[in-house]
Design a protein around this motif. Structure first.
Motif, PDB file in Angstrom:
ATOM      1  N   VAL A 235     -16.247  29.484  73.283  1.00 29.15           N
ATOM      2  CA  VAL A 235     -15.518  28.541  74.142  1.00 29.15           C
ATOM      3  C   VAL A 235     -15.845  28.828  75.603  1.00 29.15           C
ATOM      4  CG1 VAL A 235     -13.185  27.918  74.901  1.00 29.15           C
ATOM      5  CG2 VAL A 235     -13.689  28.190  72.456  1.00 29.15           C
ATOM      6  N   ASP A 236     -15.803  30.106  75.964  1.00 32.95           N
ATOM      7  CA  ASP A 236     -16.085  30.477  77.357  1.00 32.95           C
ATOM      8  C   ASP A 236     -17.508  30.064  77.753  1.00 32.95           C
ATOM      9  OD1 ASP A 236     -15.787  31.963  79.886  1.00 32.95           O
ATOM     10  OD2 ASP A 236     -17.313  33.267  78.968  1.00 32.95           O
TER      11      ASP A 236
ATOM     12  N   ARG B  53     -17.810  26.367  78.321  1.00 30.37           N
ATOM     13  CA  ARG B  53     -17.203  25.990  79.614  1.00 30.37           C
ATOM     14  C   ARG B  53     -18.199  26.251  80.751  1.00 30.37           C
ATOM     15  NH1 ARG B  53     -11.696  28.145  78.017  1.00 30.37           N
ATOM     16  NH2 ARG B  53     -10.701  26.274  77.185  1.00 30.37           N
ATOM     17  N   ARG B  54     -18.946  27.359  80.636  1.00 33.35           N
ATOM     18  CA  ARG B  54     -19.959  27.656  81.658  1.00 33.35           C
ATOM     19  C   ARG B  54     -21.041  26.581  81.650  1.00 33.35           C
ATOM     20  NH1 ARG B  54     -20.229  33.032  83.503  1.00 33.35           N
ATOM     21  NH2 ARG B  54     -18.571  34.280  82.611  1.00 33.35           N
TER      22      ARG B  54
ATOM     23  N   ALA C 272     -20.718  23.495  80.737  1.00 28.73           N
ATOM     24  CA  ALA C 272     -20.173  22.270  81.338  1.00 28.73           C
ATOM     25  C   ALA C 272     -20.205  22.372  82.869  1.00 28.73           C
ATOM     26  CB  ALA C 272     -18.753  22.046  80.840  1.00 28.73           C
ATOM     27  N   ALA C 273     -19.848  23.542  83.386  1.00 27.54           N
ATOM     28  CA  ALA C 273     -19.838  23.721  84.844  1.00 27.54           C
ATOM     29  C   ALA C 273     -21.261  23.594  85.409  1.00 27.54           C
ATOM     30  CB  ALA C 273     -19.237  25.080  85.194  1.00 27.54           C
TER      31      ALA C 273
ATOM     32  N   LEU D 226     -11.521  23.366  73.406  1.00 26.27           N
ATOM     33  CA  LEU D 226     -12.311  22.751  74.487  1.00 26.27           C
ATOM     34  C   LEU D 226     -11.977  21.290  74.762  1.00 26.27           C
ATOM     35  CD1 LEU D 226     -15.949  23.983  73.761  1.00 26.27           C
ATOM     36  CD2 LEU D 226     -14.686  24.352  75.878  1.00 26.27           C
TER      37      LEU D 226
ATOM     38  N   ALA E 158     -17.170  18.033  75.107  1.00 29.44           N
ATOM     39  CA  ALA E 158     -16.662  19.001  76.098  1.00 29.44           C
ATOM     40  C   ALA E 158     -17.098  18.585  77.505  1.00 29.44           C
ATOM     41  CB  ALA E 158     -17.171  20.398  75.768  1.00 29.44           C
TER      42      ALA E 158
ATOM     43  N   THR F 257     -14.825  15.962  78.695  1.00 31.30           N
ATOM     44  CA  THR F 257     -13.561  16.570  79.108  1.00 31.30           C
ATOM     45  C   THR F 257     -13.669  17.114  80.538  1.00 31.30           C
ATOM     46  OG1 THR F 257     -13.055  17.139  76.819  1.00 31.30           O
ATOM     47  CG2 THR F 257     -11.893  18.389  78.493  1.00 31.30           C
ATOM     48  N   HIS F 258     -14.887  17.520  80.911  1.00 31.73           N
ATOM     49  CA  HIS F 258     -15.115  18.006  82.279  1.00 31.73           C
ATOM     50  C   HIS F 258     -15.617  16.887  83.191  1.00 31.73           C
ATOM     51  CE1 HIS F 258     -14.805  21.880  80.242  1.00 31.73           C
ATOM     52  NE2 HIS F 258     -14.602  22.410  81.433  1.00 31.73           N
TER      53      HIS F 258
END
Ligand code: ADP
Ligand code: ASP
Ligand code: MG
Length: 466
Positions: free
Chosen positions: A14-15, A18-19, A21-22, A77, A133, A136-137
């Protein structure tokens, strides 16, 4: 446009997602096209599941564990409004996988075609999750199943790409999406035949998918996001003081990956070279680092050496006999046999006396090829003109790689000198006429010491080496 490929570790939690997506969001202005691997270790697990089913064992517990891993990832996520449909997509796919495994279990038969179908689920599960995901971002994004676009022949597990058809499909299918501001998230690794049967491009080949997409769409660069800061002077798991290379040429990258630098799939450079598109290796977990730039240029170094790489789990096949002398068809029959059994050869050596020929191959193929060669050369062995066909296991190949080595004297002397000083026995040596590498074979027990000694003797961890 930029292709950004994220490997297994980069989408493995998950982490990590997220990276990802960023990173994609930060570069949205560059019109990213994302290519993804399966979540870390999922392809290995899928292969194990297929083999277990083939042995008649029920692998459903392991399929369930895969479902739970993806479910947990989706729940963590993805926003409430998209979660139900993301879970439904995932569960439908897991049901399909269960049916296939059930079929394999009943038949207790696993063809390369079935291996490809089972292996494809990793990327097919990860791509929709990552696309959702991204949404979502606030990154508009759509999942893309590469089987619709990347067309291949039927050489299952190592399929060859039909570039004409692939170019036609990728250009007409993806360009409208990108022009519409969408970020496609494409499944790496997978393709399909003209009849629509699922294929894969070889283990680790999501890098290759990225290069195919980049070269077809003529993107500005191809970025390979992974879990290290770039291509390094040696495998960091073997050499603690290995250093990131700022700049290497396509040829150097191809040679390094062919000789074991897992950071890139060896085929990645082929499409990129054709269109002269630079490849950049970057770290998802350390995105401010510039990484390694792979392009047509290279920077000079000490004696031209850039890196020391290695391939593990090899064996040497030795064909020995006095009367090989003057029998020019022996090599032809040898290679016909390896070709018929689809056995890749990593290195070939033959002494000028022609008394013996050695082939370096993967250890898992050793016994199989010895049996096949004994059949092919049965007559010569009966006559005694060919004395032995034998296999020496537990070997590794080490390669000293660098474009600037060409025409530089003393590299072999330095390499073999340092090994000799430390009592490391060299079992076989090869150097191609391109002089891009010198490779040699040592016992597996000498691997770590040999790579470290050669690495240090060329001062590869020192500053100023590019
Ligand atoms: P991904 O899942 O992102 O495709 P891989 O595991 O396929 O990543 O490749 C990255 C790994 O390659 C690194 O973690 C590193 O251990 C290994 N590796 C081997 N040789 C090298 C090298 N010369 N430079 C960098 N990494 C290397
Ligand atoms: N998932 C595939 C593999 O593990 C492809 C890749 O990750 O590049 O081989
Ligand atoms: Mg990889």
């Amino acid at each position: 446009m930029i292709v950004m490929k994220f490997g297994g570790t980069s989408v493995g939690s998950v982490d990590a997602i997220r990276r990802v997506a960023a990173i994609v969001k930060t570069h949205y202005h560059l019109q990213p096209i994302v290519v993804v691997s399966a979540m870390s270790k999922v392809t290995d697990t899928l292969r194990d599941i297929a083999e277990e089913a083939c042995r008649g064992h029920d692998p459903m517990d392991r399929v369930e564990a895969l479902r739970r891993r993806h479910e947990v990832t989706i729940n963590a996520l993805i926003d409430q409004e998209e979660r139900a449909s993301a879970l439904a997509t995932c569960f439908d796919m897991i049901d399909e996988l269960k049916n296939i495994c059930h079929g394999i279990m009943l038949l207790q038969e696993l063809s390369p075609r079935s291996i490809d179908l089972v292996s494809s689920f990793g990327e097919r599960l990860s791509a929709p999750i990552i696309a959702t995901a991204l949404r979502t971002h606030d990154v508009p994004s759509v999942p893309v199943d590469a089987r619709e676009y990347i067309k291949t022949d039927g050489r299952y597990t190592e399929a060859e790409v039909d570039f004409l058809e692939t170019t036609r499909r990728l250009s007409s299918g993806l360009k409208p999406l990108i022009n519409d501001g969408k970020v496609p998230v494409i499944t790496g690794f997978v393709g399909s035949t003209s009849e629509g049967v699922t294929t894969t491009l070889g283990r680790g080949a999501s890098d290759y998918t990225a290069a195919i997409v980049g070269s077809v769409l003529k993107t500005d660069e191809i970025w390979i996001w992974t879990d290290v800061d770039g291509a390094m002077t040696a495998d960091p798991r073997i050499v603690a003081n290995a250093r990131v290379l700022e700049n290497i040429s396509y040829h150097e990258a191809a040679e390094m990956s062919y000789f074991g630098a897992k950071v890139l799939h060896p085929k990645t450079m082929l499409p990129a070279v054709k269109q002269q598109i630079s490849i950049r290796i970057r770290n998802t977990f350390n995105p401010t680092e510039p990484g390694t730039l792979i392009s047509g240029d290279t920077m000079p170094t000490t004696m031209g050496v850039k890196a020391v790489t290695s391939i593990d789990q090899l064996c040497l096949i030795m064909i020995e006999g006095g009367s090989l002398i003057g029998t020019p068809d022996t090599p032809a029959r040898l290679f016909k046999t390896t070709a018929e059994h689809k056995i890749p050869i990593i290195m070939i050596t033959q002494a000028s006396s022609e008394h013996d020929i050695c082939l370096l191959i993967n250890e898992k193929d050793g016994q199989r090829i010895v049996a096949a060669l004994k059949t092919e050369f049965r007559h010569e062995m009966d006559l005694g003109s060919l004395e032995t066909i034998s296999v020496q296991p537990n070997l590794v190949a080490v390669a000293v790689v660098g474009q600037g080595m060409k025409g530089t004297p003393g590299i072999a002397a330095r390499t073999f000198g340092i090994l000799g000083e430390h009592g490391i026995n060299i079992i076989a040596i090869a150097q191609g006429s391109s002089e891009l590498n010198i490779s040699f074979v040592v016992a597996r027990s000498d691997l770590q010491r040999a790579v470290q000694l050669v690495h240090d003797s060329f001062k590869l961890s020192g500053k100023g080496v590019s």
